[in-house]
Structures are given as structure tokens and as C-alpha cells.
Design a protein around this motif. Structure first.
Motif, PDB file in Angstrom:
ATOM      1  N   ASP A 139       0.810  -1.228   0.000  1.00 50.73           N
ATOM      2  CA  ASP A 139       0.000   0.000   0.000  1.00 50.73           C
ATOM      3  C   ASP A 139       0.839   1.272   0.000  1.00 50.73           C
ATOM      4  OD1 ASP A 139      -0.514   0.858   3.375  1.00 50.73           O
ATOM      5  OD2 ASP A 139       0.659  -0.867   2.733  1.00 50.73           O
ATOM      6  N   MET A 140       2.135   1.152   0.247  1.00 52.57           N
ATOM      7  CA  MET A 140       3.000   2.337   0.292  1.00 52.57           C
ATOM      8  C   MET A 140       3.717   2.520  -1.050  1.00 52.57           C
ATOM      9  SD  MET A 140       4.500   2.065   4.148  1.00 52.57           S
ATOM     10  CE  MET A 140       5.211   3.690   4.027  1.00 52.57           C
ATOM     11  N   PRO A 141       3.360   3.570  -1.801  1.00 52.25           N
ATOM     12  CA  PRO A 141       3.973   3.786  -3.112  1.00 52.25           C
ATOM     13  C   PRO A 141       5.503   3.833  -3.064  1.00 52.25           C
ATOM     14  CG  PRO A 141       2.097   5.239  -2.839  1.00 52.25           C
ATOM     15  CD  PRO A 141       2.328   4.572  -1.506  1.00 52.25           C
ATOM     16  N   GLN A 142       6.057   4.425  -2.016  1.00 53.69           N
ATOM     17  CA  GLN A 142       7.517   4.508  -1.917  1.00 53.69           C
ATOM     18  C   GLN A 142       8.140   3.120  -1.814  1.00 53.69           C
ATOM     19  OE1 GLN A 142       9.201   7.207  -2.505  1.00 53.69           O
ATOM     20  NE2 GLN A 142      11.147   6.176  -2.269  1.00 53.69           N
ATOM     21  N   MET A 143       7.520   2.221  -1.045  1.00 56.60           N
ATOM     22  CA  MET A 143       8.042   0.860  -0.922  1.00 56.60           C
ATOM     23  C   MET A 143       7.914   0.127  -2.263  1.00 56.60           C
ATOM     24  SD  MET A 143       9.622  -1.465   0.689  1.00 56.60           S
ATOM     25  CE  MET A 143       9.797  -0.691   2.272  1.00 56.60           C
ATOM     26  N   CYS A 144       6.819   0.349  -2.976  1.00 54.72           N
ATOM     27  CA  CYS A 144       6.660  -0.254  -4.298  1.00 54.72           C
ATOM     28  C   CYS A 144       7.787   0.193  -5.227  1.00 54.72           C
ATOM     29  CB  CYS A 144       5.306   0.121  -4.901  1.00 54.72           C
ATOM     30  SG  CYS A 144       3.893  -0.633  -4.093  1.00 54.72           S
ATOM     31  N   LYS A 145       8.108   1.490  -5.187  1.00 50.82           N
ATOM     32  CA  LYS A 145       9.184   2.021  -6.030  1.00 50.82           C
ATOM     33  C   LYS A 145      10.529   1.402  -5.661  1.00 50.82           C
ATOM     34  CE  LYS A 145       7.056   6.501  -6.884  1.00 50.82           C
ATOM     35  NZ  LYS A 145       7.060   7.924  -6.577  1.00 50.82           N
ATOM     36  N   ILE A 146      10.779   1.236  -4.369  1.00 47.63           N
ATOM     37  CA  ILE A 146      12.041   0.640  -3.911  1.00 47.63           C
ATOM     38  C   ILE A 146      12.159  -0.799  -4.402  1.00 47.63           C
ATOM     39  CG2 ILE A 146      13.283  -0.175  -1.851  1.00 47.63           C
ATOM     40  CD1 ILE A 146      12.195   2.405  -0.442  1.00 47.63           C
ATOM     41  N   ILE A 147      11.113  -1.588  -4.189  1.00 45.41           N
ATOM     42  CA  ILE A 147      11.144  -2.996  -4.607  1.00 45.41           C
ATOM     43  C   ILE A 147      11.258  -3.090  -6.130  1.00 45.41           C
ATOM     44  CG2 ILE A 147       9.868  -5.183  -4.641  1.00 45.41           C
ATOM     45  CD1 ILE A 147       8.569  -4.229  -1.956  1.00 45.41           C
ATOM     46  N   TYR A 148      10.500  -2.251  -6.839  1.00 42.03           N
ATOM     47  CA  TYR A 148      10.563  -2.211  -8.300  1.00 42.03           C
ATOM     48  C   TYR A 148      11.998  -1.916  -8.762  1.00 42.03           C
ATOM     49  CZ  TYR A 148       9.387  -0.977 -13.117  1.00 42.03           C
ATOM     50  OH  TYR A 148       9.334  -0.924 -14.482  1.00 42.03           O
ATOM     51  N   SER A 149      12.607  -0.924  -8.138  1.00 40.41           N
ATOM     52  CA  SER A 149      13.974  -0.531  -8.489  1.00 40.41           C
ATOM     53  C   SER A 149      14.967  -1.669  -8.234  1.00 40.41           C
ATOM     54  CB  SER A 149      14.359   0.716  -7.696  1.00 40.41           C
ATOM     55  OG  SER A 149      15.683   1.076  -7.961  1.00 40.41           O
ATOM     56  N   ILE A 150      14.814  -2.340  -7.100  1.00 42.45           N
ATOM     57  CA  ILE A 150      15.697  -3.472  -6.783  1.00 42.45           C
ATOM     58  C   ILE A 150      15.562  -4.550  -7.845  1.00 42.45           C
ATOM     59  CG2 ILE A 150      16.092  -5.388  -5.166  1.00 42.45           C
ATOM     60  CD1 ILE A 150      15.294  -3.423  -2.892  1.00 42.45           C
ATOM     61  N   LEU A 151      14.320  -4.902  -8.184  1.00 43.19           N
ATOM     62  CA  LEU A 151      14.088  -5.968  -9.166  1.00 43.19           C
ATOM     63  C   LEU A 151      14.643  -5.600 -10.537  1.00 43.19           C
ATOM     64  CD1 LEU A 151      10.467  -7.072  -8.215  1.00 43.19           C
ATOM     65  CD2 LEU A 151      12.602  -8.284  -7.714  1.00 43.19           C
ATOM     66  N   THR A 152      14.434  -4.351 -10.976  1.00 44.89           N
ATOM     67  CA  THR A 152      14.956  -3.952 -12.284  1.00 44.89           C
ATOM     68  C   THR A 152      16.481  -3.896 -12.273  1.00 44.89           C
ATOM     69  OG1 THR A 152      14.608  -1.606 -11.787  1.00 44.89           O
ATOM     70  CG2 THR A 152      12.871  -2.741 -13.029  1.00 44.89           C
ATOM     71  N   ASP A 153      17.059  -3.437 -11.175  1.00 45.43           N
ATOM     72  CA  ASP A 153      18.525  -3.423 -11.061  1.00 45.43           C
ATOM     73  C   ASP A 153      19.107  -4.837 -11.121  1.00 45.43           C
ATOM     74  OD1 ASP A 153      18.487  -0.679 -10.851  1.00 45.43           O
ATOM     75  OD2 ASP A 153      18.938  -0.615  -8.711  1.00 45.43           O
ATOM     76  N   LEU A 154      18.327  -5.813 -10.654  1.00 45.02           N
ATOM     77  CA  LEU A 154      18.777  -7.209 -10.674  1.00 45.02           C
ATOM     78  C   LEU A 154      18.509  -7.891 -12.020  1.00 45.02           C
ATOM     79  CD1 LEU A 154      17.660  -8.247  -7.076  1.00 45.02           C
ATOM     80  CD2 LEU A 154      20.014  -7.969  -7.886  1.00 45.02           C
ATOM     81  N   GLY A 155      17.854  -7.160 -12.929  1.00 43.47           N
ATOM     82  CA  GLY A 155      17.673  -7.685 -14.279  1.00 43.47           C
ATOM     83  C   GLY A 155      16.264  -8.109 -14.655  1.00 43.47           C
ATOM     84  N   TRP A 156      15.319  -8.001 -13.754  1.00 43.83           N
ATOM     85  CA  TRP A 156      13.937  -8.363 -14.074  1.00 43.83           C
ATOM     86  C   TRP A 156      13.200  -7.154 -14.620  1.00 43.83           C
ATOM     87  CZ3 TRP A 156      15.501 -10.785  -9.235  1.00 43.83           C
ATOM     88  CH2 TRP A 156      15.708 -12.167  -9.366  1.00 43.83           C
ATOM     89  N   LYS A 157      12.365  -7.379 -15.607  1.00 44.64           N
ATOM     90  CA  LYS A 157      11.658  -6.265 -16.257  1.00 44.64           C
ATOM     91  C   LYS A 157      10.145  -6.418 -16.230  1.00 44.64           C
ATOM     92  CE  LYS A 157      15.578  -4.495 -17.482  1.00 44.64           C
ATOM     93  NZ  LYS A 157      16.215  -3.857 -16.375  1.00 44.64           N
ATOM     94  N   ASN A 158       9.641  -7.623 -16.045  1.00 54.11           N
ATOM     95  CA  ASN A 158       8.196  -7.870 -16.104  1.00 54.11           C
ATOM     96  C   ASN A 158       7.611  -7.749 -14.696  1.00 54.11           C
ATOM     97  OD1 ASN A 158       5.624  -8.648 -16.727  1.00 54.11           O
ATOM     98  ND2 ASN A 158       6.265 -10.347 -18.044  1.00 54.11           N
ATOM     99  N   ILE A 159       7.318  -6.513 -14.292  1.00 49.60           N
ATOM    100  CA  ILE A 159       6.917  -6.214 -12.913  1.00 49.60           C
ATOM    101  C   ILE A 159       5.632  -5.391 -12.931  1.00 49.60           C
ATOM    102  CG2 ILE A 159       7.628  -5.133 -10.751  1.00 49.60           C
ATOM    103  CD1 ILE A 159      10.571  -5.332 -11.978  1.00 49.60           C
ATOM    104  N   THR A 160       4.658  -5.845 -12.151  1.00 54.24           N
ATOM    105  CA  THR A 160       3.385  -5.142 -12.019  1.00 54.24           C
ATOM    106  C   THR A 160       3.221  -4.760 -10.550  1.00 54.24           C
ATOM    107  OG1 THR A 160       2.461  -6.473 -13.808  1.00 54.24           O
ATOM    108  CG2 THR A 160       0.891  -5.331 -12.381  1.00 54.24           C
ATOM    109  N   ILE A 161       2.602  -3.614 -10.304  1.00 56.03           N
ATOM    110  CA  ILE A 161       2.402  -3.127  -8.939  1.00 56.03           C
ATOM    111  C   ILE A 161       0.912  -3.026  -8.633  1.00 56.03           C
ATOM    112  CG2 ILE A 161       2.668  -1.123  -7.408  1.00 56.03           C
ATOM    113  CD1 ILE A 161       5.338  -0.563  -8.836  1.00 56.03           C
TER     114      ILE A 161
END
Length: 124
Positions: A12-34
Motif C-alpha cells: 500500500d505504500m507507493p515509496q516501498m513499491c518504487k524501492i522494490i521495483y527498483s531493486i528488481l529492475t537493477d537485478l535484471g527483471w523487467k516484467n513487474i506489475t504493482i
């Protein structure tokens, strides 16, 4: 690492979603939905197929444990592996999550490397 994994982040926290999204993309994953609520997550789970759901527990409206209960009732062919990402450290929450089929549990805050290791342990 399977770079084609499809992730659903539920927090529910947009900032946490952005952090997790950023971590996943930095690790090479691109298919991410929030999804910013449990209700939105359940709707998405009926529309799309996901490999991994990263689920917060403490959310207004529908908590993560309720999402897990509803996920078991959904008539979908492939259910995602679920990892709880939550600040909730109560043993009763951990036990309930395991009973409802959670694959792993990660307490916030966490390090990106720890998230990577736990995703790799899911065996996808």
C-alpha cells in the motif's frame, strides 16, 4: 537467474513499491506489475499470470493474510509463489502465512542481495 519471471508487487505504500521495483529492475527483471491494495492484487491475479508475488501484510482494507486466503479460492490455473515482505515480525503472522502457502518471508527493511537470494531459492 530467470530474467523472464513475472512479478506482482503488492504494497500500500507507493515509496516501498518504487524501492522494490527498483531493486528488481537493477537485478535484471523487467516484467513487474504493482498493486497498491489487496483488492487490486486479486483482480490482477485473475487477469494475468504471475510467477512471484511479493506481498506486504500490513495494508488497509485487505491485509496480506486475507489476500492469501482469497488466492486459495481463486479459480486460476497457475498460482504464483508468494513471498511476504513485511515489517510484521509476529510469530503468529509468520505461522499463519506459512499455513496459507507462503513460500518465504522477508522482514523489512531488507538488503537487495537478501531479496535476490530468497527469489533464487524459490526454484523458478
Amino acid at each position: 537467474m530467470n530474467s523472464s519471471l513475472k512479478f506482482l508487487i503488492v504494497d500500500d505504500m507507493p515509496q516501498m513499491c518504487k524501492i522494490i521495483y527498483s531493486i528488481l529492475t537493477d537485478l535484471g527483471w523487467k516484467n513487474i506489475t504493482i498493486a497498491t491494495s489487496g483488492e487490486k492484487a486479486l483482480k490482477l491475479l485473475q487477469e494475468k499470470e504471475f510467477d512471484v508475488m511479493l506481498l506486504d501484510n500490513n495494508m488497509p482494507g485487505m491485509e496480506g493474510l486475507e489476500v492469501l486466503e482469497q488466492l486459495q479460492k481463486l479459480n486460476i490455473t497457475t498460482k504464483p509463489k508468494v513471498m511476504m515482505l513485511t515489517a510484521d515480525r509476529k510469530m503468529t503472522t509468520v505461522q499463519a502465512a506459512i499455513k496459507l502457502g507462503v513460500s518465504d518471508f522477508l522482514v523489512k527493511p531488507f538488503k537487495p542481495q537478501t531479496l535476490l537470494e530468497k527469489i533464487e531459492k524459490l526454484g523458478l
